[in-house]
Structure formats: structure tokens, C-alpha cells
Design an enzyme around this catalytic site. Sequence first.
Site, short mmCIF file in Angstrom:
data_model
loop_
_atom_site.label_atom_id
_atom_site.label_comp_id
_atom_site.label_asym_id
_atom_site.label_seq_id
_atom_site.Cartn_x
_atom_site.Cartn_y
_atom_site.Cartn_z
N GLU A 8 -9.57 9.07 -4.70
CA GLU A 8 -10.21 8.03 -5.50
C GLU A 8 -11.65 8.34 -5.88
O GLU A 8 -12.09 8.00 -6.98
CB GLU A 8 -10.13 6.68 -4.77
CG GLU A 8 -8.72 6.09 -4.68
CD GLU A 8 -7.88 6.65 -3.54
OE1 GLU A 8 -8.38 7.54 -2.80
OE2 GLU A 8 -6.73 6.22 -3.38
N HIS A 51 2.48 -1.76 3.75
CA HIS A 51 2.57 -1.07 2.47
C HIS A 51 3.95 -0.43 2.32
O HIS A 51 4.57 -0.06 3.32
CB HIS A 51 1.47 0.00 2.42
CG HIS A 51 1.18 0.54 1.05
ND1 HIS A 51 1.99 1.47 0.44
CD2 HIS A 51 0.17 0.30 0.19
CE1 HIS A 51 1.49 1.77 -0.76
NE2 HIS A 51 0.37 1.07 -0.94
N ARG A 71 -4.64 7.27 2.08
CA ARG A 71 -4.07 8.62 2.24
C ARG A 71 -4.75 9.39 3.37
O ARG A 71 -4.10 10.05 4.16
CB ARG A 71 -4.28 9.41 0.94
CG ARG A 71 -3.08 9.40 0.06
CD ARG A 71 -3.28 10.34 -1.13
NE ARG A 71 -2.03 10.44 -1.85
CZ ARG A 71 -1.48 9.47 -2.57
NH1 ARG A 71 -2.08 8.29 -2.65
NH2 ARG A 71 -0.34 9.65 -3.19
N ASP A 118 -10.03 3.29 -9.56
CA ASP A 118 -10.06 4.70 -9.15
C ASP A 118 -8.69 5.29 -8.87
O ASP A 118 -8.58 6.32 -8.21
CB ASP A 118 -10.92 4.82 -7.89
CG ASP A 118 -10.42 3.92 -6.76
OD1 ASP A 118 -9.30 3.41 -6.87
OD2 ASP A 118 -11.15 3.75 -5.76
N GLU A 159 -15.06 -1.95 -12.91
CA GLU A 159 -15.38 -1.56 -11.53
C GLU A 159 -15.89 -0.11 -11.51
O GLU A 159 -15.42 0.74 -10.74
CB GLU A 159 -14.17 -1.71 -10.59
CG GLU A 159 -14.53 -1.80 -9.12
CD GLU A 159 -13.29 -1.77 -8.22
OE1 GLU A 159 -12.58 -0.77 -8.18
OE2 GLU A 159 -13.06 -2.76 -7.52
N HIS A 179 -3.25 1.71 4.46
CA HIS A 179 -2.46 2.56 3.55
C HIS A 179 -3.19 3.82 3.10
O HIS A 179 -2.58 4.70 2.50
CB HIS A 179 -2.05 1.78 2.29
CG HIS A 179 -3.20 1.58 1.33
ND1 HIS A 179 -4.14 0.60 1.51
CD2 HIS A 179 -3.57 2.24 0.21
CE1 HIS A 179 -5.02 0.67 0.54
NE2 HIS A 179 -4.70 1.65 -0.27
C1 UD1 Z 1 -2.32 3.93 -4.69
C2 UD1 Z 1 -3.71 4.40 -5.12
C3 UD1 Z 1 -4.78 3.89 -4.16
C4 UD1 Z 1 -4.66 2.39 -3.96
C5 UD1 Z 1 -3.24 2.04 -3.57
C6 UD1 Z 1 -3.10 0.55 -3.49
C7 UD1 Z 1 -3.81 6.61 -6.18
C8 UD1 Z 1 -4.10 8.04 -5.96
N1 UD1 Z 1 -3.81 5.84 -5.08
O1 UD1 Z 1 -2.03 4.56 -3.45
O2 UD1 Z 1 -6.06 4.18 -4.68
O3 UD1 Z 1 -5.54 2.02 -2.94
O4 UD1 Z 1 -2.33 2.53 -4.56
O5 UD1 Z 1 -1.98 0.16 -2.76
O6 UD1 Z 1 -3.60 6.18 -7.28
N2 UD1 Z 1 5.76 2.61 -3.05
C9 UD1 Z 1 6.92 1.91 -3.28
N3 UD1 Z 1 6.86 0.79 -4.08
C10 UD1 Z 1 5.71 0.35 -4.63
C11 UD1 Z 1 4.54 1.07 -4.39
C12 UD1 Z 1 4.57 2.22 -3.60
O7 UD1 Z 1 7.98 2.27 -2.80
O8 UD1 Z 1 5.71 -0.68 -5.31
C13 UD1 Z 1 5.82 3.83 -2.17
C14 UD1 Z 1 6.46 5.03 -2.84
O9 UD1 Z 1 7.20 5.74 -1.87
C15 UD1 Z 1 5.27 5.86 -3.27
C16 UD1 Z 1 4.29 5.58 -2.16
O10 UD1 Z 1 4.49 4.21 -1.83
O11 UD1 Z 1 5.60 7.23 -3.39
C17 UD1 Z 1 2.85 5.83 -2.51
O12 UD1 Z 1 2.51 5.16 -3.72
P1 UD1 Z 1 1.35 5.77 -4.66
O13 UD1 Z 1 1.15 4.89 -5.84
O14 UD1 Z 1 1.63 7.20 -4.94
O15 UD1 Z 1 0.07 5.76 -3.76
P2 UD1 Z 1 -0.58 4.63 -2.86
O16 UD1 Z 1 -0.74 5.21 -1.50
O17 UD1 Z 1 0.14 3.37 -3.01
N1 UDP Z 2 -2.75 -7.66 -1.07
C1 UDP Z 2 -1.64 -8.42 -1.40
N2 UDP Z 2 -0.56 -8.43 -0.55
C2 UDP Z 2 -0.55 -7.72 0.61
C3 UDP Z 2 -1.68 -6.91 0.93
C4 UDP Z 2 -2.77 -6.92 0.06
O1 UDP Z 2 -1.60 -9.09 -2.43
O2 UDP Z 2 0.44 -7.76 1.34
C5 UDP Z 2 -3.89 -7.63 -2.02
C6 UDP Z 2 -5.27 -7.86 -1.43
O3 UDP Z 2 -5.61 -9.22 -1.43
C7 UDP Z 2 -6.17 -7.05 -2.36
C8 UDP Z 2 -5.27 -5.94 -2.84
O4 UDP Z 2 -3.94 -6.31 -2.53
O5 UDP Z 2 -6.58 -7.79 -3.49
C9 UDP Z 2 -5.62 -4.66 -2.15
O6 UDP Z 2 -4.66 -3.69 -2.38
P1 UDP Z 2 -4.56 -2.37 -1.55
O7 UDP Z 2 -5.12 -2.59 -0.19
O8 UDP Z 2 -3.14 -1.94 -1.65
O9 UDP Z 2 -5.43 -1.35 -2.41
P2 UDP Z 2 -7.00 -1.00 -2.43
O10 UDP Z 2 -7.75 -2.24 -2.68
O11 UDP Z 2 -7.31 -0.35 -1.12
O12 UDP Z 2 -7.10 -0.02 -3.54
#
Ligand code: UD1
Ligand code: UDP
Length: 379
Positions: free
Chosen positions: A132, A242, A211, A96, A118, A209
Site C-alpha cells: 500500500e 477476513h 499482508r 492505496d 485520501e 488481515h
Molecule cells: C486488500 C488491499 C488492502 C486492504 C484490504 C481490505 C491490496 C494490495 N490490498 O487486501 O490494502 O486493506 O483489501 O480488506 O489491494 N477474498 C474473498 N472474498 C472477498 C475478498 C477477499 O474470498 O470478498 C479472499 C480471496 O481469497 C483473495 C484474498 O481474500 O484472494 C485476498 O484479497 P485481496 O483483495 O487480494 O487482498 P486483501 O488482503 O483483501
Molecule cells: N469493516 C466492516 N466489516 C467487518 C470488518 C470491518 O464493515 O467485518 C469495515 C470497517 O468499519 C472499516 C473497513 O471495513 O471501515 C476497514 O476495512 P479493512 O480493515 O478490510 O481494510 P483497511 O481499512 O485496513 O484497508
Amino acid sequence: MPVIMPIYGTRPEAIKMAPIIAELQRTPGLECFVTVTGQHRTMLDQVNQLFGITPDHDLNIFEPGQSLNEILIRTISGLDKLFAVNRPDVVVVQGDTTTSTAAALAAFNCGIPVVHVEAGLRSGNPLSPFPEEGNRKITSQIASLHLAPTETSRANLLAENIKAENIVVTGNTVIDALLTTVQKQLPFVDPQLEALASSGRRILLVTTHRRENQGEAMQGIGRALARIAAAEPDLTIVLPIHRNPAVREAVLPYLGSAGNILVTEPLEYGEFTRLLSLAHVILTDSGGVQEEAPSLGKPVLVMRENTERPEAVEAGVVKLIGTDEDRIVFEVDRLLHDETHFKSLAEAITPYGDGTAAQRSVSALKMIMIKLERHGTYL
Ligand code: UD1
Ligand code: UDP
């Protein structure tokens, strides 16, 4: 040979796509080309490295502070160019995220069939999880094959008039990834975690994490963790945080210098699954963690008002507790001190799969490839 292109961009998609990629690579008669968008960067690369995946194409769209629409635009634009020169027969997307829906839209607009892994999870509230819930519904409208993890998700799709013949219940591939990874009990890079693992201390593992929790609710989570740490000196709270700066700014100021709170960078999946297996209680707003922890018999408190993953809640091993600070403190305290309550949540159940979801997914994909060859379409 038919070319299947898995496309993904974030940590959870990578974890859940990895078993499918491994299965595709083992399957004769299919070619698998992996494309990543790089919506996440470090958190995505960590997973690919662990599972030995070298993407064939990397759109490298990541920018700090990226907006949802920027992710969408860069993904669609990058894939449009890629499909013009490397057109797959089928695109596979997972879950999602914005990457997932953007990739589905890009493929749909180019006439490439989309397989949705999924599929069918629904919270019923477009604002939670946001965006999502909306993303997942959009993808359901344009996917040709829906791989639903459970009967509940299948029923959700049927209720939206998706044809039964295009839905296959597979289980969730996260359980495949978890079971193969956790058994390795990989070492922790951080010596503090290795020391904690051998100390026998109780661990409260926390991730946050979402939103819709950022801001005031997440500040409350930070305050709750500080109160729990002060009240429970024999407990260690581990918070792999995160990378999103909005998460760090909300939570970290409240944690101070408590000796029993350990904040780490996001853990590599092998380390995280080992920590899951060592933890006493899990406190999270993550989707994937809600699915993984019950199969390890770990009680999960979910800091959300609702969930699109009701199966474990209905089974009584995951509890929705919202984000109120006092409620979080109360619920953790109860699990730590009320043994009967703890035992009722600590039952190992696997409503999300048995570790063979990737095999079922690829079997479904092969059947659809046959239809495609015969009829030119399977929509
Ligand atoms: C995204 C997904 C969410 C998922 C989550 C898993 C969308 C809308 N959201 O949210 O469904 O649960 O990933 O973690 O697609 N950042 C870094 N390095 C990284 C990753 C993220 O610096 O490797 C920081 C950046 O500042 C970025 C912010 O995290 O702008 C948010 O990342 P983003 O992918 O936009 O959304 P998530 O909140 O991670
Ligand atoms: N996870 C990981 N390292 C971490 C935290 C989570 O590998 O420090 C894994 C966790 O086991 C799960 C996935 O990341 O499989 C979940 O990711 P996240 O919570 O970022 O996203 P969501 O599942 O809410 O979309």
C-alpha cells in the site's frame, strides 16, 4: 455534462467512496458513473448494497488466490476497454489498494485526469504497509488533484513537491460514512451478536488481515487471543474474520472451542459500526478501523510496528503495539484492568474529520472541472 467516474474495488474503498458518490449524485451539472473492479467480491457487494449503490460498470475481476499483478493486469485491461467506449472526464480513486493504483494508471495512460481521495498518507516504509505505501506514492505521482484527509497528509505531499494549488484538505470520508451509519444502530443478523449486545458483557473487537502480518505474526495473534479468552472469562472476543484463506489458516487453529470467542463472517458495515460502538477495546491492524474508533471514543491497540495514520497515535488514543504475542496479551490486560490507562485512551477525538469530507471533496472537484473547461488541463 461532465462525467465523473469513481472507480473502486475493495471493502474499505467502497465505504470511503460511498459518501462521495452520494454527494456527486446530489450535485447538479455533474454526471456520476460508478465503476467497480470487483477486486473484493462479497465484501464489496455488502457495502454497495448497504449504501444503495448499483455500479454502472463491473469489471468482475475477482479470482480466489489472486496475485497483486493479476489484479493490476485485469484492472488496467478492463478499464482500457471501458474507456474506449465510455470515456469519463475525470476518474476518482481512493486510497492505496491495487485497484486504486491500477485505475489511476489506466486513466493516466489514457489522458484522463485523476482525483485521489485520501492522498498523502505515508508510513515512510515501502514494506509496511505492503504494497500500500508504494501504491499510494505511485498514485500521487500521476494524480491531478490530491484530496488530503489531514494537514499531516498535506505536508507529506508538499514534501514530495506536489503543488500546493493541487492539494485540498477535506477530512476523511470514512467519518462521513461512520457517522451516518452508526446512528442507525442496525440489527445484527447473527442472534449470538444480538444476545451479546443485550448482555452488557465487555467486548474485545478484533480484526486482522494485513499482508505483512500473515504467517508467523498472525499465528501469534491467534495464540494471544486464546490466552486472553482463557484469562478473562467475563470478556467476549468478537473476531469478524477476513475472507482471505491465509488469515483464516493462521488464526483459527488457535481459537479452539473457547466459549467467549465469537468468530463471524465479515460483518455488513451497519453491523460492524454498531459493534464498534458497543466494544470496550479494539485490537486491529486495519487502516479504516484506526480512523473510525477514536471518533467513537474507543481505545485502539494497533498490531503494527508503524502507521501511515499518526494523528490519533500522537493524540494518545491509538497505541501501536506490534505483533508480539506476549505484548498483545499484556496491552489488552492493561486496558482491561488499569482504569486510568483505559480513560486516557478512551477519549473521543476526531483527527480524521467531522463528517463533511464528501462535501469538501466534491466542491474541490467542481473547481477543478471549471479549470479543466477553461484551460483544457489542470495538471
Ligand atoms: C486488500 C488491499 C488492502 C486492504 C484490504 C481490505 C491490496 C494490495 N490490498 O487486501 O490494502 O486493506 O483489501 O480488506 O489491494 N477474498 C474473498 N472474498 C472477498 C475478498 C477477499 O474470498 O470478498 C479472499 C480471496 O481469497 C483473495 C484474498 O481474500 O484472494 C485476498 O484479497 P485481496 O483483495 O487480494 O487482498 P486483501 O488482503 O483483501
Ligand atoms: N469493516 C466492516 N466489516 C467487518 C470488518 C470491518 O464493515 O467485518 C469495515 C470497517 O468499519 C472499516 C473497513 O471495513 O471501515 C476497514 O476495512 P479493512 O480493515 O478490510 O481494510 P483497511 O481499512 O485496513 O484497508
